[in-house]
Design an enzyme around this catalytic site. Structure first.
Site, mmCIF file in Angstrom:
data_model
loop_
_atom_site.group_PDB
_atom_site.id
_atom_site.type_symbol
_atom_site.label_atom_id
_atom_site.label_comp_id
_atom_site.label_asym_id
_atom_site.label_seq_id
_atom_site.Cartn_x
_atom_site.Cartn_y
_atom_site.Cartn_z
ATOM 1 N N ILE A 5 -2.585 -23.814 14.400
ATOM 2 C CA ILE A 5 -1.981 -24.849 15.259
ATOM 3 C C ILE A 5 -3.055 -25.617 16.035
ATOM 4 O O ILE A 5 -2.740 -26.392 16.932
ATOM 5 C CB ILE A 5 -0.937 -24.243 16.237
ATOM 6 C CG1 ILE A 5 -1.567 -23.118 17.076
ATOM 7 C CG2 ILE A 5 0.297 -23.766 15.490
ATOM 8 C CD1 ILE A 5 -0.675 -22.610 18.185
ATOM 9 N N THR A 39 -13.780 -21.016 12.543
ATOM 10 C CA THR A 39 -13.044 -19.769 12.715
ATOM 11 C C THR A 39 -13.406 -18.807 11.586
ATOM 12 O O THR A 39 -14.329 -19.065 10.808
ATOM 13 C CB THR A 39 -11.525 -20.022 12.830
ATOM 14 O OG1 THR A 39 -10.881 -18.812 13.211
ATOM 15 C CG2 THR A 39 -10.916 -20.544 11.539
ATOM 16 N N LYS A 74 -18.104 -17.831 11.784
ATOM 17 C CA LYS A 74 -18.657 -18.022 13.134
ATOM 18 C C LYS A 74 -20.124 -17.603 13.251
ATOM 19 O O LYS A 74 -20.840 -18.093 14.119
ATOM 20 C CB LYS A 74 -17.812 -17.264 14.164
ATOM 21 C CG LYS A 74 -16.440 -17.874 14.363
ATOM 22 C CD LYS A 74 -15.663 -17.189 15.467
ATOM 23 C CE LYS A 74 -14.301 -17.850 15.618
ATOM 24 N NZ LYS A 74 -13.577 -17.368 16.800
ATOM 25 N N THR A 114 -16.441 -0.439 9.940
ATOM 26 C CA THR A 114 -17.829 -0.170 9.540
ATOM 27 C C THR A 114 -18.606 0.170 10.809
ATOM 28 O O THR A 114 -18.901 -0.704 11.620
ATOM 29 C CB THR A 114 -18.456 -1.410 8.870
ATOM 30 O OG1 THR A 114 -17.575 -1.899 7.870
ATOM 31 C CG2 THR A 114 -19.797 -1.082 8.250
ATOM 32 N N LYS A 116 -21.715 -1.754 11.949
ATOM 33 C CA LYS A 116 -21.556 -3.083 12.560
ATOM 34 C C LYS A 116 -21.348 -2.953 14.073
ATOM 35 O O LYS A 116 -21.871 -3.743 14.857
ATOM 36 C CB LYS A 116 -20.390 -3.837 11.918
ATOM 37 C CG LYS A 116 -20.462 -5.330 12.191
ATOM 38 C CD LYS A 116 -19.587 -6.145 11.272
ATOM 39 C CE LYS A 116 -19.772 -7.625 11.584
ATOM 40 N NZ LYS A 116 -18.846 -8.493 10.871
#
Length: 279
Positions: free
Chosen positions: A15, A63, A67, A153, A156
């Site tokens: 949106i 997005t 990013k 993970t 990460k």
């Protein structure tokens, strides 16, 4: 007419054009904001080349899942992006692409409006991607000294220790052990539970017996109440979705692109109501 874009992998239910085009119209800016789906990294490269050549493009938002990838193509980054290592906004400045992050500003403002104090709270972040980094930086700017991070993970989550080593402490948690510790606040930054997979949740509150969190936040806004938030409410937690964050980060992006002033609270409420109808 000037052009602005949102880029990502899947934008069917986004949106963002509604929000941005309403802001542009309100300020009488001759520009249009539209979505561009990019299925892979190669298409991202092609998009950046197109942007550089098109003199009408002012900038774009980014997005999932680009990013972090977008930084490879940017000539300069803002101070917050230098720390976060993720961007959601790019502005063309002459020949240069400059990366910014307004996600953390939108997140911080939405949290402040709920009236939740984050200082000295035990906070669990679910996820370790670009959205998680913006969230952690926003919490740091609100006075938080350490956060727990659980990611499927583990490596990460562990890697965020280095990203934020100069400003706050990251305490990585193995995904399967995320129910073992007591948290005051739990924040979902993953896409688990997002439309159309609305039955999924990144955290099963039935399995969580360490205590009831004071506050549970989901960056997802479609559906407005995810399974994650529904289960948290049943346990007695106060909850908030990511819609206000989405609107507030959009406002901050428009300020970067066009130097617009703050929007009135009544106009922001109008945008939020329109968004709620669209979801």
């Amino acid at each position: 007419m000037k052009k602005l874009y949102l880029i990502g992998k899947s934008l069917k239910h986004s949106i963002s054009p509604l929000i941005h085009n309403k802001i542009l119209s309100n300020f009488g800016i001759d520009a249009v904001y539209s979505n561009v789906e990019l299925p892979d990294f190669e298409k991202l490269k092609e998009f950046v080349e197109m942007v550089k050549k098109d003199g009408d493009v002012v900038g774009f938002n980014i997005t999932i899942p680009y990013k972090e990838d977008i930084l490879e193509f940017c000539d300069e980054v803002s101070e917050d992006v230098r720390i976060i290592q993720a961007a959601n906004t790019v502005k063309k400045e002459g020949e240069k692409l400059v990366a910014y992050n307004t996600d953390w500003l939108g997140f911080k403002r939405s949290l402040e409006e709920v009236g939740i104090s984050v200082k000295d709270k035990r906070i669990l972040i679910l996820g370790a991607g670009g959205a998680a980094k913006a969230c952690i930086y926003g919490l740091y700017r609100m006075g938080v000294k350490e956060v727990f991070v659980a990611n499927r993970t583990y490596e990460k989550a562990e890697s965020l220790k280095e990203v934020f080593q100069d400003i706050l402490k990251i305490l990585p948690v193995e995904w399967l052990r995320r129910y073992e510790f007591k948290y005051d606040i739990i924040i979902n930054t993953t896409s688990v539970g997002m439309f159309p997979n609305i039955e999924s949740s990144p955290f099963d509150f039935e399995n969580y017996v360490a205590g009831i969190p004071v506050f549970v936040y989901d960056m997802i806004y479609n559906p407005p109440k995810t399974t994650f938030l529904e289960e948290a409410e049943k346990k007695g937690s106060k909850t908030e979705n990511g819609l206000k964050m989405l609107v507030y980060q959009a406002v901050e992006a428009e300020k970067i692109w066009f130097d617009i002033v703050n929007l009135s609270q009544s106009f922001l409420l109008e945008i939020l109501k329109e968004c709620e109808k669209k979801i």
